[in-house]
Design a protein around this motif. Structure first.
Motif, PDB file in Angstrom:
ATOM      1  N   LYS A 120      -1.067  22.259 -14.825  1.00 28.62           N
ATOM      2  CA  LYS A 120      -0.189  21.271 -14.189  1.00 28.62           C
ATOM      3  C   LYS A 120       1.224  21.830 -14.059  1.00 28.62           C
ATOM      4  CE  LYS A 120       1.359  16.525 -14.092  1.00 28.62           C
ATOM      5  NZ  LYS A 120       1.077  15.160 -14.497  1.00 28.62           N
ATOM      6  N   GLY A 121       1.693  22.542 -15.072  1.00 27.86           N
ATOM      7  CA  GLY A 121       3.004  23.182 -14.988  1.00 27.86           C
ATOM      8  C   GLY A 121       3.068  24.201 -13.867  1.00 27.86           C
ATOM      9  N   ALA A 122       1.998  24.980 -13.688  1.00 28.65           N
ATOM     10  CA  ALA A 122       1.956  25.970 -12.612  1.00 28.65           C
ATOM     11  C   ALA A 122       1.982  25.291 -11.241  1.00 28.65           C
ATOM     12  CB  ALA A 122       0.706  26.838 -12.754  1.00 28.65           C
ATOM     13  N   VAL A 123       1.288  24.170 -11.106  1.00 28.65           N
ATOM     14  CA  VAL A 123       1.301  23.426  -9.842  1.00 28.65           C
ATOM     15  C   VAL A 123       2.709  22.888  -9.564  1.00 28.65           C
ATOM     16  CG1 VAL A 123       0.432  21.343  -8.680  1.00 28.65           C
ATOM     17  CG2 VAL A 123      -1.151  22.860  -9.868  1.00 28.65           C
ATOM     18  N   ILE A 124       3.376  22.380 -10.575  1.00 30.13           N
ATOM     19  CA  ILE A 124       4.748  21.895 -10.395  1.00 30.13           C
ATOM     20  C   ILE A 124       5.662  23.057 -10.016  1.00 30.13           C
ATOM     21  CG2 ILE A 124       6.744  20.879 -11.581  1.00 30.13           C
ATOM     22  CD1 ILE A 124       4.704  19.201 -13.209  1.00 30.13           C
ATOM     23  N   GLY A 125       5.477  24.216 -10.647  1.00 30.72           N
ATOM     24  CA  GLY A 125       6.257  25.400 -10.284  1.00 30.72           C
ATOM     25  C   GLY A 125       6.023  25.802  -8.840  1.00 30.72           C
ATOM     26  N   TRP A 126       4.793  25.726  -8.383  1.00 36.07           N
ATOM     27  CA  TRP A 126       4.451  26.046  -7.004  1.00 36.07           C
ATOM     28  C   TRP A 126       5.172  25.080  -6.052  1.00 36.07           C
ATOM     29  CZ3 TRP A 126      -1.132  27.604  -5.433  1.00 36.07           C
ATOM     30  CH2 TRP A 126      -1.200  27.859  -4.073  1.00 36.07           C
ATOM     31  N   GLN A 127       5.117  23.798  -6.363  1.00 34.74           N
ATOM     32  CA  GLN A 127       5.791  22.810  -5.521  1.00 34.74           C
ATOM     33  C   GLN A 127       7.299  23.068  -5.475  1.00 34.74           C
ATOM     34  OE1 GLN A 127       4.708  19.023  -7.183  1.00 34.74           O
ATOM     35  NE2 GLN A 127       2.658  19.080  -6.301  1.00 34.74           N
ATOM     36  N   TRP A 128       7.871  23.399  -6.615  1.00 37.02           N
ATOM     37  CA  TRP A 128       9.307  23.655  -6.670  1.00 37.02           C
ATOM     38  C   TRP A 128       9.664  24.893  -5.846  1.00 37.02           C
ATOM     39  CZ3 TRP A 128      12.157  27.787  -8.517  1.00 37.02           C
ATOM     40  CH2 TRP A 128      13.528  27.586  -8.612  1.00 37.02           C
ATOM     41  N   ALA A 129       8.880  25.965  -5.972  1.00 39.99           N
ATOM     42  CA  ALA A 129       9.173  27.219  -5.273  1.00 39.99           C
ATOM     43  C   ALA A 129       9.106  27.063  -3.760  1.00 39.99           C
ATOM     44  CB  ALA A 129       8.204  28.312  -5.729  1.00 39.99           C
ATOM     45  N   TYR A 130       8.208  26.217  -3.276  1.00 39.86           N
ATOM     46  CA  TYR A 130       8.048  26.033  -1.831  1.00 39.86           C
ATOM     47  C   TYR A 130       8.777  24.798  -1.301  1.00 39.86           C
ATOM     48  CZ  TYR A 130       4.708  29.805  -1.209  1.00 39.86           C
ATOM     49  OH  TYR A 130       4.113  31.035  -1.124  1.00 39.86           O
ATOM     50  N   TYR A 131       9.663  24.215  -2.107  1.00 39.52           N
ATOM     51  CA  TYR A 131      10.445  23.046  -1.696  1.00 39.52           C
ATOM     52  C   TYR A 131       9.539  21.911  -1.215  1.00 39.52           C
ATOM     53  CZ  TYR A 131      14.558  26.103  -1.724  1.00 39.52           C
ATOM     54  OH  TYR A 131      15.559  26.962  -2.093  1.00 39.52           O
ATOM     55  N   MET A 132       8.428  21.716  -1.861  1.00 42.64           N
ATOM     56  CA  MET A 132       7.501  20.675  -1.441  1.00 42.64           C
ATOM     57  C   MET A 132       7.956  19.307  -1.952  1.00 42.64           C
ATOM     58  SD  MET A 132       3.990  22.735  -2.198  1.00 42.64           S
ATOM     59  CE  MET A 132       2.854  21.496  -1.636  1.00 42.64           C
ATOM     60  N   HIS A 133       7.569  18.281  -1.243  1.00 44.69           N
ATOM     61  CA  HIS A 133       7.830  16.887  -1.594  1.00 44.69           C
ATOM     62  C   HIS A 133       9.332  16.674  -1.757  1.00 44.69           C
ATOM     63  CE1 HIS A 133       3.563  16.669  -1.868  1.00 44.69           C
ATOM     64  NE2 HIS A 133       3.525  17.533  -2.858  1.00 44.69           N
ATOM     65  N   GLY A 134       9.774  16.059  -2.796  1.00 44.75           N
ATOM     66  CA  GLY A 134      11.184  15.759  -2.986  1.00 44.75           C
ATOM     67  C   GLY A 134      12.019  16.938  -3.444  1.00 44.75           C
ATOM     68  N   PHE A 135      11.404  18.080  -3.717  1.00 43.68           N
ATOM     69  CA  PHE A 135      12.180  19.254  -4.122  1.00 43.68           C
ATOM     70  C   PHE A 135      12.960  19.844  -2.948  1.00 43.68           C
ATOM     71  CE2 PHE A 135       8.783  19.557  -7.452  1.00 43.68           C
ATOM     72  CZ  PHE A 135       9.619  19.306  -8.520  1.00 43.68           C
TER      73      PHE A 135
END
Length: 155
Positions: free
Chosen positions: A119-134
């Motif tokens: 789950k942490g890796a998925v959150i890191g992926w979302q953060w790196a690609y500016y996904m969703h609210g990031f």
């Protein structure tokens, strides 16, 4: 009358976002650390992420991991346990009760151990690609609120 062509915000040079390292963010997330700084804790409970990083203040409340971590956990655990079961079965042929005594607890333990880091890796992926609210430009990488309407354009 000239018409302005609409382009996604991600393609506009004036709105370019700095590139983030995917592998560094995923590694930090897998280590249950903030994907931005790598210092703050990513989880306040077993799989409950913190709202903001205690070290750098990064807003992590935007994450939408949803069903991805359990899915990836099942894939990883399945690719570890199933070949092991098949190997033991074909080479040693133990009794069924012994197989159940070994493989069921192993599957459960591996699933519980891997769920949080995945789950942490998925959150890191979302953060790196500016996904969703990031993404500071908008929810889906496009700034549709300032879309110019050309003559004859519907919708």
């Amino acid at each position: 009358m000239p018409t302005e062509t609409w382009t996604p915000a991600a393609d506009r040079a004036d709105l370019a976002l700095p590139k983030r390292s995917l592998w560094q963010a995923v590694k930090r997330g897998f280590a249950c650390r903030c994907p931005a700084c790598g210092k703050g804790r990513l989880f306040r409970a077993y799989i409950k992420p913190v709202a903001t990083c205690e070290a750098c203040g990064e807003d992590l409340s935007h994450q939408r991991a949803d069903d991805a971590p359990p899915y990836f956990t099942i894939v990883v655990v399945g690719h570890v346990v199933v070949p092991a079961i098949l190997y033991v079965e074909t080479h040693y042929k133990p009794d069924v009760y012994l197989q159940l005594l070994v493989w069921l607890p192993l599957t459960l333990i591996l699933s519980l151990v891997l769920l949080q880091p995945i789950k942490g890796a998925v959150i890191g992926w979302q953060w790196a690609y500016y996904m969703h609210g990031f993404n500071p430009l908008g929810a889906d990488d496009e700034d549709r609120t300032h879309r110019p309407v050309a003559e004859g354009d519907v919708g």
